[in-house]
Design a protein around this motif. Structure first.
Motif, PDB file in Angstrom:
ATOM      1  N   ARG A 107     -29.881 -12.636  98.123  1.00  0.00           N
ATOM      2  CA  ARG A 107     -28.785 -11.752  97.119  1.00  0.00           C
ATOM      3  C   ARG A 107     -27.971 -10.832  98.052  1.00  0.00           C
ATOM      4  NH1 ARG A 107     -33.619 -11.509  93.387  1.00  0.00           N
ATOM      5  NH2 ARG A 107     -32.935 -12.722  91.730  1.00  0.00           N
ATOM      6  N   ALA A 108     -28.554 -10.210  99.146  1.00  0.00           N
ATOM      7  CA  ALA A 108     -27.751  -9.388  99.950  1.00  0.00           C
ATOM      8  C   ALA A 108     -26.584 -10.241 100.505  1.00  0.00           C
ATOM      9  CB  ALA A 108     -28.577  -8.626 100.821  1.00  0.00           C
ATOM     10  N   PHE A 109     -26.878 -11.379 101.122  1.00  0.00           N
ATOM     11  CA  PHE A 109     -25.924 -12.455 101.468  1.00  0.00           C
ATOM     12  C   PHE A 109     -25.018 -12.694 100.563  1.00  0.00           C
ATOM     13  CE2 PHE A 109     -24.817 -16.851 102.387  1.00  0.00           C
ATOM     14  CZ  PHE A 109     -24.095 -16.639 103.591  1.00  0.00           C
ATOM     15  N   TYR A 110     -25.220 -12.885  99.431  1.00  0.00           N
ATOM     16  CA  TYR A 110     -24.316 -13.395  98.347  1.00  0.00           C
ATOM     17  C   TYR A 110     -23.364 -12.033  98.141  1.00  0.00           C
ATOM     18  CZ  TYR A 110     -22.583 -14.672  93.592  1.00  0.00           C
ATOM     19  OH  TYR A 110     -21.983 -14.929  92.576  1.00  0.00           O
ATOM     20  N   LEU A 111     -23.872 -10.686  98.150  1.00  0.00           N
ATOM     21  CA  LEU A 111     -22.945  -9.766  97.976  1.00  0.00           C
ATOM     22  C   LEU A 111     -22.214  -9.515  98.996  1.00  0.00           C
ATOM     23  CD1 LEU A 111     -25.778  -7.512  96.192  1.00  0.00           C
ATOM     24  CD2 LEU A 111     -23.951  -8.498  94.934  1.00  0.00           C
ATOM     25  N   ARG A 112     -22.828  -9.574 100.266  1.00  0.00           N
ATOM     26  CA  ARG A 112     -21.773  -9.589 101.331  1.00  0.00           C
ATOM     27  C   ARG A 112     -20.315 -10.700 101.285  1.00  0.00           C
ATOM     28  NH1 ARG A 112     -21.401  -5.979 105.172  1.00  0.00           N
ATOM     29  NH2 ARG A 112     -19.166  -5.918 104.376  1.00  0.00           N
ATOM     30  N   ARG A 113     -20.801 -11.636 100.733  1.00  0.00           N
ATOM     31  CA  ARG A 113     -19.408 -12.702 100.470  1.00  0.00           C
ATOM     32  C   ARG A 113     -18.915 -12.366  99.424  1.00  0.00           C
ATOM     33  NH1 ARG A 113     -22.010 -18.032  99.002  1.00  0.00           N
ATOM     34  NH2 ARG A 113     -20.027 -18.514  98.812  1.00  0.00           N
ATOM     35  N   LEU A 114     -19.235 -11.688  98.410  1.00  0.00           N
ATOM     36  CA  LEU A 114     -18.425 -11.032  97.296  1.00  0.00           C
ATOM     37  C   LEU A 114     -17.439  -9.815  97.917  1.00  0.00           C
ATOM     38  CD1 LEU A 114     -18.288 -11.222  94.210  1.00  0.00           C
ATOM     39  CD2 LEU A 114     -19.941  -9.559  94.014  1.00  0.00           C
ATOM     40  N   LEU A 115     -17.914  -9.067  98.547  1.00  0.00           N
ATOM     41  CA  LEU A 115     -17.451  -8.064  99.238  1.00  0.00           C
ATOM     42  C   LEU A 115     -16.144  -8.570 100.122  1.00  0.00           C
ATOM     43  CD1 LEU A 115     -17.165  -4.895  99.114  1.00  0.00           C
ATOM     44  CD2 LEU A 115     -18.758  -4.969 101.332  1.00  0.00           C
ATOM     45  N   SER A 116     -16.098 -10.041 100.718  1.00  0.00           N
ATOM     46  CA  SER A 116     -15.234 -10.258 101.535  1.00  0.00           C
ATOM     47  C   SER A 116     -13.966 -10.389 100.876  1.00  0.00           C
ATOM     48  CB  SER A 116     -15.598 -11.759 102.214  1.00  0.00           C
ATOM     49  OG  SER A 116     -15.561 -12.514 101.204  1.00  0.00           O
ATOM     50  N   ARG A 117     -13.911 -10.202  99.550  1.00  0.00           N
ATOM     51  CA  ARG A 117     -12.559 -10.217  98.802  1.00  0.00           C
ATOM     52  C   ARG A 117     -11.573  -9.018  99.234  1.00  0.00           C
ATOM     53  NH1 ARG A 117     -14.609 -12.019  92.709  1.00  0.00           N
ATOM     54  NH2 ARG A 117     -14.941 -14.022  93.107  1.00  0.00           N
ATOM     55  N   GLN A 118     -12.471  -8.255  99.725  1.00  0.00           N
ATOM     56  CA  GLN A 118     -11.666  -6.877  99.954  1.00  0.00           C
ATOM     57  C   GLN A 118     -11.951  -6.669 101.793  1.00  0.00           C
ATOM     58  OE1 GLN A 118      -9.823  -4.428 101.049  1.00  0.00           O
ATOM     59  NE2 GLN A 118      -9.929  -3.545  98.782  1.00  0.00           N
ATOM     60  N   PRO A 119     -11.132  -6.704 102.666  1.00  0.00           N
ATOM     61  CA  PRO A 119     -11.261  -7.007 103.918  1.00  0.00           C
ATOM     62  C   PRO A 119     -11.789  -5.669 104.448  1.00  0.00           C
ATOM     63  CG  PRO A 119      -9.138  -7.893 103.430  1.00  0.00           C
ATOM     64  CD  PRO A 119      -9.635  -7.343 102.077  1.00  0.00           C
ATOM     65  N   ARG A 120     -11.511  -4.346 103.579  1.00  0.00           N
ATOM     66  CA  ARG A 120     -11.948  -3.008 104.453  1.00  0.00           C
ATOM     67  C   ARG A 120     -13.294  -2.675 103.510  1.00  0.00           C
ATOM     68  NH1 ARG A 120      -8.160   1.553 103.895  1.00  0.00           N
ATOM     69  NH2 ARG A 120      -9.270   2.116 105.709  1.00  0.00           N
ATOM     70  N   GLY A 121     -13.793  -3.716 102.954  1.00  0.00           N
ATOM     71  CA  GLY A 121     -14.886  -3.132 101.975  1.00  0.00           C
ATOM     72  C   GLY A 121     -16.180  -2.837 102.773  1.00  0.00           C
ATOM     73  N   LEU A 122     -17.095  -1.733 102.209  1.00  0.00           N
ATOM     74  CA  LEU A 122     -18.194  -1.291 102.952  1.00  0.00           C
ATOM     75  C   LEU A 122     -19.512  -1.482 102.078  1.00  0.00           C
ATOM     76  CD1 LEU A 122     -18.352   2.135 104.743  1.00  0.00           C
ATOM     77  CD2 LEU A 122     -20.162   1.508 103.176  1.00  0.00           C
ATOM     78  N   MET A 123     -20.521  -2.168 102.642  1.00  0.00           N
ATOM     79  CA  MET A 123     -21.715  -2.265 101.828  1.00  0.00           C
ATOM     80  C   MET A 123     -22.816  -1.556 102.633  1.00  0.00           C
ATOM     81  SD  MET A 123     -23.124  -5.848 100.838  1.00  0.00           S
ATOM     82  CE  MET A 123     -24.710  -6.511 100.752  1.00  0.00           C
ATOM     83  N   ILE A 124     -23.775  -1.098 101.739  1.00  0.00           N
ATOM     84  CA  ILE A 124     -25.149  -0.628 102.220  1.00  0.00           C
ATOM     85  C   ILE A 124     -26.081  -1.619 101.526  1.00  0.00           C
ATOM     86  CG2 ILE A 124     -26.670   0.933 102.158  1.00  0.00           C
ATOM     87  CD1 ILE A 124     -24.558   3.152 102.172  1.00  0.00           C
ATOM     88  N   ALA A 125     -26.773  -2.200 102.202  1.00  0.00           N
ATOM     89  CA  ALA A 125     -28.104  -2.993 101.776  1.00  0.00           C
ATOM     90  C   ALA A 125     -29.300  -3.031 102.490  1.00  0.00           C
ATOM     91  CB  ALA A 125     -27.502  -4.509 101.640  1.00  0.00           C
ATOM     92  N   PRO A 126     -30.439  -2.779 101.976  1.00  0.00           N
ATOM     93  CA  PRO A 126     -31.597  -2.381 102.849  1.00  0.00           C
ATOM     94  C   PRO A 126     -32.250  -3.942 103.220  1.00  0.00           C
ATOM     95  CG  PRO A 126     -32.202  -1.918 100.526  1.00  0.00           C
ATOM     96  CD  PRO A 126     -30.844  -2.234 100.465  1.00  0.00           C
ATOM     97  N   ALA A 127     -31.864  -4.974 102.436  1.00  0.00           N
ATOM     98  CA  ALA A 127     -32.803  -6.328 103.007  1.00  0.00           C
ATOM     99  C   ALA A 127     -32.588  -6.437 104.340  1.00  0.00           C
ATOM    100  CB  ALA A 127     -32.102  -7.372 102.209  1.00  0.00           C
ATOM    101  N   SER A 128     -33.926  -6.908 104.777  1.00  0.00           N
ATOM    102  CA  SER A 128     -34.151  -7.328 106.044  1.00  0.00           C
ATOM    103  C   SER A 128     -33.647  -6.097 107.083  1.00  0.00           C
ATOM    104  CB  SER A 128     -33.559  -8.472 106.456  1.00  0.00           C
ATOM    105  OG  SER A 128     -33.770  -9.260 107.838  1.00  0.00           O
ATOM    106  N   THR A 129     -34.134  -5.163 107.020  1.00  0.00           N
ATOM    107  CA  THR A 129     -33.922  -3.923 107.674  1.00  0.00           C
ATOM    108  C   THR A 129     -32.356  -3.691 107.879  1.00  0.00           C
ATOM    109  OG1 THR A 129     -34.133  -5.168 109.685  1.00  0.00           O
ATOM    110  CG2 THR A 129     -36.078  -3.948 108.848  1.00  0.00           C
ATOM    111  N   TYR A 130     -31.690  -3.602 106.756  1.00  0.00           N
ATOM    112  CA  TYR A 130     -30.281  -3.505 106.681  1.00  0.00           C
ATOM    113  C   TYR A 130     -29.312  -4.285 107.509  1.00  0.00           C
ATOM    114  CZ  TYR A 130     -31.433   1.096 104.339  1.00  0.00           C
ATOM    115  OH  TYR A 130     -32.130   1.852 103.652  1.00  0.00           O
TER     116      TYR A 130
END
Length: 344
Positions: A107-130
């Motif tokens: 799910r974190a991987f999916y959200l990472r891809r979702l954020l790719s629409r915004q090149p400057r986007g920033l994400m915090i996700a704790p999955a697999s030790t961040y």
């Protein structure tokens, strides 16, 4: 274009997405301080709550998050199954920031891809030790075990300074007015007592709550005990009333509230209290949402993980403070009374 990096401008109208699995009432209560802190940190942001399944922020707690969340995507179905990785991405966003509150890697991987629409986007996700997170804990950094406090720490990572719970909750005017009818005397010091809990192992003996209320009235004639009883504790009322004649039962005033249950009732009443003594239970978190000062009694559960977060402050009294037992009856009345009198 360089990716966003802390400290972020707190005034900018960032689009912030919060991804969750959904919330029942207990989840919705302990996450409220996180939402309040986020709005305090970014007053002009557009905050979107993305609940994979149902969330009480679109139901019973919707009035509580009004003004704190701009959009609630209830039962959104976003990345419900691993097969969704291979489907077209949903038409939500774009986001400047995504905070992923769950820990599933795909799910974190999916959200990472979702954020790719915004090149400057920033994400915090704790999955697999961040692994997918743009901001990670420092090596060896001890993170809070309390998830609510952890999420607040994420906000502090974004702004690089402490954040406060200075954004209050606005309740419907009729609910506030009814609470004022149930606890009407501004010259009195109403003290809440929450003797119940869904798990009876977390209950301090009712006899000690009664003893505490009686001694409080003797020491502070201006204090009025206000007992909060759930449906499973309704049959305790007669015993309490016989032992403490001045005790009130503000949630049981059907002439004011009518039938049914709403968490907004306890939150509104909490705004009328000088402080409250509570077991580790949902009603304690409702009173915390009102910024009511709390004395929270713990035994078999860990205060470090479950202590309510309130701007009014929360003092923990733990059974282990009095020996090796986590049984709630290890907590004597005197130290609880002393704590109450000191706060009054």
């Amino acid at each position: 274009m360089a990716r966003l990096s802390p400290p972020l401008d707190r005034i900018k109208p960032w689009r912030i997405g919060i991804y969750t699995g959904g919330e029942v009432i207990g989840d919705g209560l302990w996450k409220l301080p996180f939402i309040r802190a986020l709005r305090s940190a970014f007053p002009n942001a557009h905050i979107i709550w993305i609940a994979r399944s149902h969330t009480v922020y679109a139901g019973s707690l919707a009035p509580v998050v009004e003004g704190l969340l701009d959009t609630v995507l209830d039962d959104s179905g976003v990345i419900r199954r691993i097969s969704d990785l291979f489907k077209p991405r949903p038409a939500i966003g774009p986001f400047d920031i995504i905070l992923d509150t769950q820990r599933t890697v795909w799910r974190a991987f999916y959200l990472r891809r979702l954020l790719s629409r915004q090149p400057r986007g920033l994400m915090i996700a704790p999955a697999s030790t961040y692994l997918f997170s743009d901001i990670k804990p420092e090596p060896g950094q001890q993170l809070p075990r309390h998830l609510g406090r952890l999420f607040v720490q994420w906000i502090e990572w974004l702004v690089q300074e402490p954040v406060q719970l200075d954004r209050g909750i606005e309740l419907p005017a009729d609910i506030v007015a009814k609470a004022g009818q149930a606890l009407p005397d501004s010259a009195k010091r109403y003290v809440g007592f929450v003797p119940g809990a869904g798990d009876r192992r977390k209950c301090w003996p009712l006899a000690r709550y009664i003893d505490l209320a009686g001694q409080l009235v003797l020491n502070r004639p201006d204090a009025v005990p206000a007992f909060f009883l759930g449906p499973d504790e309704a049959d305790w009322r007669d015993e309490i009333a016989a032992a403490v004649p001045s005790a009130l039962f503000p949630e049981q005033r059907q002439d004011i509230w009518g039938e049914g249950f709403s968490p907004l009732r306890a939150i509104a009443l909490g705004q009328c209290l000088s402080l409250a003594v509570s077991n580790d239970c949902g009603t304690g978190h409702m009173l915390a949402a009102a910024d009511c000062p709390l004395i929270s009694l713990f035994g078999p559960t860990e205060a470090e993980k479950f202590k309510p977060i309130t701007a009014g402050g929360c003092q923990v009294i733990h059974a282990l403070d009095f020996g090796d037992s986590v049984d709630m009856d290890a907590i004597p009345v005197r130290p609880v009374l002393d704590a109450v009198l000191q706060k009054l």
